[in-house]
Design an enzyme around this catalytic site. Structure first.
Site, PDB file in Angstrom:
ATOM      1  N   ASP A  94     -40.874 -49.824  64.716  1.00  0.00           N
ATOM      2  CA  ASP A  94     -41.572 -49.545  63.451  1.00  0.00           C
ATOM      3  C   ASP A  94     -42.979 -50.142  63.570  1.00  0.00           C
ATOM      4  O   ASP A  94     -43.224 -51.010  64.407  1.00  0.00           O
ATOM      5  CB  ASP A  94     -40.828 -50.221  62.278  1.00  0.00           C
ATOM      6  CG  ASP A  94     -41.094 -49.547  60.931  1.00  0.00           C
ATOM      7  OD1 ASP A  94     -40.148 -48.965  60.357  1.00  0.00           O
ATOM      8  OD2 ASP A  94     -42.247 -49.606  60.446  1.00  0.00           O
TER       9      ASP A  94
ATOM     10  N   VAL B 228     -45.486 -44.363  66.010  1.00  0.00           N
ATOM     11  CA  VAL B 228     -44.946 -43.134  66.612  1.00  0.00           C
ATOM     12  C   VAL B 228     -46.018 -42.087  66.930  1.00  0.00           C
ATOM     13  O   VAL B 228     -45.738 -41.110  67.626  1.00  0.00           O
ATOM     14  CB  VAL B 228     -43.846 -42.468  65.735  1.00  0.00           C
ATOM     15  CG1 VAL B 228     -42.617 -43.343  65.643  1.00  0.00           C
ATOM     16  CG2 VAL B 228     -44.385 -42.081  64.359  1.00  0.00           C
TER      17      VAL B 228
ATOM     18  N   ASN C 140     -36.884 -40.926  63.033  1.00  0.00           N
ATOM     19  CA  ASN C 140     -36.786 -41.131  61.580  1.00  0.00           C
ATOM     20  C   ASN C 140     -38.096 -41.511  60.907  1.00  0.00           C
ATOM     21  O   ASN C 140     -38.287 -41.209  59.725  1.00  0.00           O
ATOM     22  CB  ASN C 140     -35.734 -42.231  61.327  1.00  0.00           C
ATOM     23  CG  ASN C 140     -35.833 -42.795  59.931  1.00  0.00           C
ATOM     24  OD1 ASN C 140     -35.357 -42.190  58.972  1.00  0.00           O
ATOM     25  ND2 ASN C 140     -36.470 -43.952  59.789  1.00  0.00           N
TER      26      ASN C 140
ATOM     27  N   TYR D 231     -46.155 -31.912  53.034  1.00  0.00           N
ATOM     28  CA  TYR D 231     -44.917 -32.540  53.525  1.00  0.00           C
ATOM     29  C   TYR D 231     -43.933 -31.446  53.949  1.00  0.00           C
ATOM     30  O   TYR D 231     -43.285 -31.555  54.989  1.00  0.00           O
ATOM     31  CB  TYR D 231     -44.346 -33.420  52.416  1.00  0.00           C
ATOM     32  CG  TYR D 231     -43.094 -34.197  52.750  1.00  0.00           C
ATOM     33  CD1 TYR D 231     -43.137 -35.324  53.572  1.00  0.00           C
ATOM     34  CD2 TYR D 231     -41.853 -33.851  52.207  1.00  0.00           C
ATOM     35  CE1 TYR D 231     -41.985 -36.069  53.841  1.00  0.00           C
ATOM     36  CE2 TYR D 231     -40.699 -34.580  52.468  1.00  0.00           C
ATOM     37  CZ  TYR D 231     -40.780 -35.687  53.286  1.00  0.00           C
ATOM     38  OH  TYR D 231     -39.638 -36.419  53.558  1.00  0.00           O
TER      39      TYR D 231
ATOM     40  N   LYS E 207     -41.934 -31.109  57.561  1.00  0.00           N
ATOM     41  CA  LYS E 207     -40.473 -31.159  57.664  1.00  0.00           C
ATOM     42  C   LYS E 207     -39.877 -29.801  58.069  1.00  0.00           C
ATOM     43  O   LYS E 207     -38.844 -29.745  58.737  1.00  0.00           O
ATOM     44  CB  LYS E 207     -39.875 -31.661  56.345  1.00  0.00           C
ATOM     45  CG  LYS E 207     -40.223 -33.131  56.052  1.00  0.00           C
ATOM     46  CD  LYS E 207     -39.719 -34.068  57.150  1.00  0.00           C
ATOM     47  CE  LYS E 207     -39.926 -35.516  56.839  1.00  0.00           C
ATOM     48  NZ  LYS E 207     -39.404 -36.430  57.887  1.00  0.00           N
TER      49      LYS E 207
ATOM     50  N   THR F 251     -34.928 -45.012  48.421  1.00  0.00           N
ATOM     51  CA  THR F 251     -35.500 -45.901  49.442  1.00  0.00           C
ATOM     52  C   THR F 251     -36.932 -46.249  49.010  1.00  0.00           C
ATOM     53  O   THR F 251     -37.488 -45.610  48.107  1.00  0.00           O
ATOM     54  CB  THR F 251     -35.582 -45.220  50.827  1.00  0.00           C
ATOM     55  OG1 THR F 251     -36.646 -44.257  50.787  1.00  0.00           O
ATOM     56  CG2 THR F 251     -34.288 -44.558  51.247  1.00  0.00           C
TER      57      THR F 251
HETATM   58  N1  LIG Z   1     -36.008 -41.184  50.867  1.00  0.00           N
HETATM   59  C1  LIG Z   1     -35.910 -39.869  50.675  1.00  0.00           C
HETATM   60  O1  LIG Z   1     -35.687 -39.388  49.550  1.00  0.00           O
HETATM   61  C2  LIG Z   1     -36.066 -38.933  51.856  1.00  0.00           C
HETATM   62  C3  LIG Z   1     -35.699 -37.584  51.659  1.00  0.00           C
HETATM   63  C4  LIG Z   1     -35.839 -36.695  52.714  1.00  0.00           C
HETATM   64  C5  LIG Z   1     -36.316 -37.129  53.936  1.00  0.00           C
HETATM   65  N2  LIG Z   1     -36.667 -38.450  54.084  1.00  0.00           N
HETATM   66  C6  LIG Z   1     -37.181 -38.834  55.406  1.00  0.00           C
HETATM   67  O2  LIG Z   1     -36.439 -39.926  55.891  1.00  0.00           O
HETATM   68  C7  LIG Z   1     -37.247 -40.699  56.786  1.00  0.00           C
HETATM   69  C8  LIG Z   1     -37.154 -42.171  56.400  1.00  0.00           C
HETATM   70  O3  LIG Z   1     -37.684 -42.322  55.095  1.00  0.00           O
HETATM   71  P1  LIG Z   1     -37.280 -43.518  54.093  1.00  0.00           P
HETATM   72  O4  LIG Z   1     -36.958 -42.876  52.806  1.00  0.00           O
HETATM   73  O5  LIG Z   1     -36.300 -44.423  54.742  1.00  0.00           O
HETATM   74  O6  LIG Z   1     -38.700 -44.210  53.929  1.00  0.00           O
HETATM   75  P2  LIG Z   1     -39.188 -45.731  54.104  1.00  0.00           P
HETATM   76  O7  LIG Z   1     -40.591 -45.738  53.631  1.00  0.00           O
HETATM   77  O8  LIG Z   1     -38.212 -46.649  53.457  1.00  0.00           O
HETATM   78  O9  LIG Z   1     -39.125 -45.948  55.684  1.00  0.00           O
HETATM   79  C9  LIG Z   1     -40.000 -45.302  56.574  1.00  0.00           C
HETATM   80  C10 LIG Z   1     -40.324 -46.241  57.716  1.00  0.00           C
HETATM   81  O10 LIG Z   1     -41.202 -45.556  58.617  1.00  0.00           O
HETATM   82  C11 LIG Z   1     -42.176 -46.489  59.051  1.00  0.00           C
HETATM   83  N3  LIG Z   1     -43.380 -45.824  59.528  1.00  0.00           N
HETATM   84  C12 LIG Z   1     -44.343 -45.210  58.802  1.00  0.00           C
HETATM   85  N4  LIG Z   1     -45.328 -44.777  59.612  1.00  0.00           N
HETATM   86  C13 LIG Z   1     -44.976 -45.113  60.882  1.00  0.00           C
HETATM   87  C14 LIG Z   1     -45.577 -44.918  62.158  1.00  0.00           C
HETATM   88  N5  LIG Z   1     -46.773 -44.334  62.298  1.00  0.00           N
HETATM   89  N6  LIG Z   1     -44.913 -45.383  63.240  1.00  0.00           N
HETATM   90  C15 LIG Z   1     -43.720 -46.006  63.117  1.00  0.00           C
HETATM   91  N7  LIG Z   1     -43.115 -46.228  61.939  1.00  0.00           N
HETATM   92  C16 LIG Z   1     -43.738 -45.785  60.824  1.00  0.00           C
HETATM   93  C17 LIG Z   1     -42.451 -47.353  57.824  1.00  0.00           C
HETATM   94  O11 LIG Z   1     -43.065 -48.593  58.175  1.00  0.00           O
HETATM   95  C18 LIG Z   1     -41.054 -47.514  57.250  1.00  0.00           C
HETATM   96  O12 LIG Z   1     -40.412 -48.666  57.754  1.00  0.00           O
HETATM   97  C19 LIG Z   1     -38.649 -40.110  56.703  1.00  0.00           C
HETATM   98  O13 LIG Z   1     -38.865 -39.243  57.796  1.00  0.00           O
HETATM   99  C20 LIG Z   1     -38.612 -39.323  55.401  1.00  0.00           C
HETATM  100  O14 LIG Z   1     -39.547 -38.267  55.392  1.00  0.00           O
HETATM  101  C21 LIG Z   1     -36.549 -39.341  53.078  1.00  0.00           C
END
Ligand SMILES: NC(=O)c1ccc[n+]([C@@H]2O[C@H](COP(=O)([O-])OP(=O)(O)OC[C@H]3O[C@@H](n4cnc5c(N)ncnc54)[C@H](O)[C@@H]3O)[C@@H](O)[C@H]2O)c1
Length: 264
Positions: free
Chosen positions: A41, A68, A94, A160, A164, A197
């Site tokens: 991360d 990433v 992720n 977004y 996705k 989250t």
């Molecule tokens: N929470 C939701 O409702 C939801 C719904 C659909 C999809 N998602 C997807 O799930 C995944 C995780 O999301 P989440 O809800 O756990 O969010 P979150 O914000 O809790 O976690 C995301 C993590 O990604 C890290 N991150 C951001 N930019 C980065 C980079 N350049 N390099 C490395 N790490 C990086 C952040 O520091 C964070 O720890 C994402 O891809 C998000 O699009 C989430």
């Protein structure tokens, strides 16, 4: 942490964005199933904390700081993972961000930043991990975290949606390329709905203070989701565990939707 089992004993998993939310839940769930987890991360404070929690619970974990969007950093973390745990079987792509903003108001910089993390990051993960995974005795499983927003449009989230939706079709193309090459690597996407989250605290770029926005996933879910409740990170981690394990051995190029019926 969920009930331990040994489905992933002897396997190694790399989880990007493992410091928070869904990524942290995946890291913990895969470790509880016996995998050695290499989590990465940009947030090293929280990432180290998640790795420590896994280790304290008796699991195997190592954290490495990693952006990433940076190809050289992918090369470094894949090498670190191999030297630390001796291989790589499971990749959970992720790491992601969501920027809530009508595209007409969006700067090119925000569009490109979101594309770089959500889509370039997934491409780079696949590019650098699959060549290692294909030579592993147990084969490999790539799990790309897309979204319900990768299946259908959402107002305020069109940029977004583009990232996705890209992850969804990229997954299928890579699954076919692995198959055509005869590589024992499966590639699937996961499509979460509204999951509670920290992502929701960061979604509006016009708000300076994190945690001060109007997007409460629980409130939104009351009307938008048939079950009436938002999902939890563990709900996604359980699906990821299934795709990581041999229980899904006949699945590749598939979409696992975990959304409480949101996209029905
Ligand atoms: N929470 C939701 O409702 C939801 C719904 C659909 C999809 N998602 C997807 O799930 C995944 C995780 O999301 P989440 O809800 O756990 O969010 P979150 O914000 O809790 O976690 C995301 C993590 O990604 C890290 N991150 C951001 N930019 C980065 C980079 N350049 N390099 C490395 N790490 C990086 C952040 O520091 C964070 O720890 C994402 O891809 C998000 O699009 C989430």
């Amino acid at each position: 942490m969920s009930t331990p089992d040994n489905r992933l004993q002897g396997r190694t998993a790399l989880v990007s964005g493992g410091a928070s939310g869904i990524g942290a839940a995946c890291a913990k769930r895969l470790a509880a199933a016996g995998a050695a987890v290499f989590l990465t991360d940009v947030d090293s404070l929280q990432g180290e904390q998640v790795a420590a929690e896994i280790t304290e619970a008796g699991g195997l974990a190592k954290f490495s700081q990693h952006d990433v969007t940076d190809e050289a950093q992918w090369e470094r973390v894949v090498a670190e993972c191999q030297s630390h745990f001796g291989g790589l079987n499971i990749l959970v792509n992720n790491a992601g961000i969501a920027i809530m903003c009508d595209v007409f108001e969006m700067s090119l910089e925000d569009w490109q930043r979101q594309q770089a993390i959500n889509l370039d990051g997934v491409f780079l993960g696949v590019k650098h991990c699959v060549p290692v995974m294909k030579d592993m005795a147990d084969g490999g499983s790539v799990i790309n975290i897309s979204s319900v927003a990768g299946l259908q449009g959402a107002p305020g989230l069109s940029a977004y949606n583009a990232t996705k939706g890209g992850v969804r079709l990229f997954t299928k193309g890579v699954a076919l390329e692995c198959g055509r090459n005869g590589w024992p690597v499966r590639v699937n996407s996961v499509h979460p709905g509204i999951i509670a989250t920290p992502i929701w605290d960061k979604i509006d770029p016009t708000l300076a203070t994190e945690g001060a926005n109007n997007y409460d996933p629980d409130e939104m879910s009351e009307t938008a989701v048939p079950t009436g409740v938002s999902g939890q990170a563990i709900d996604i981690a359980n699906g990821v565990l299934f795709l990581a394990s041999d229980e899904s051995s006949y699945m590749t190029g598939s979409e696992l939707v975990i959304d409480g019926g949101l996209s029905c």
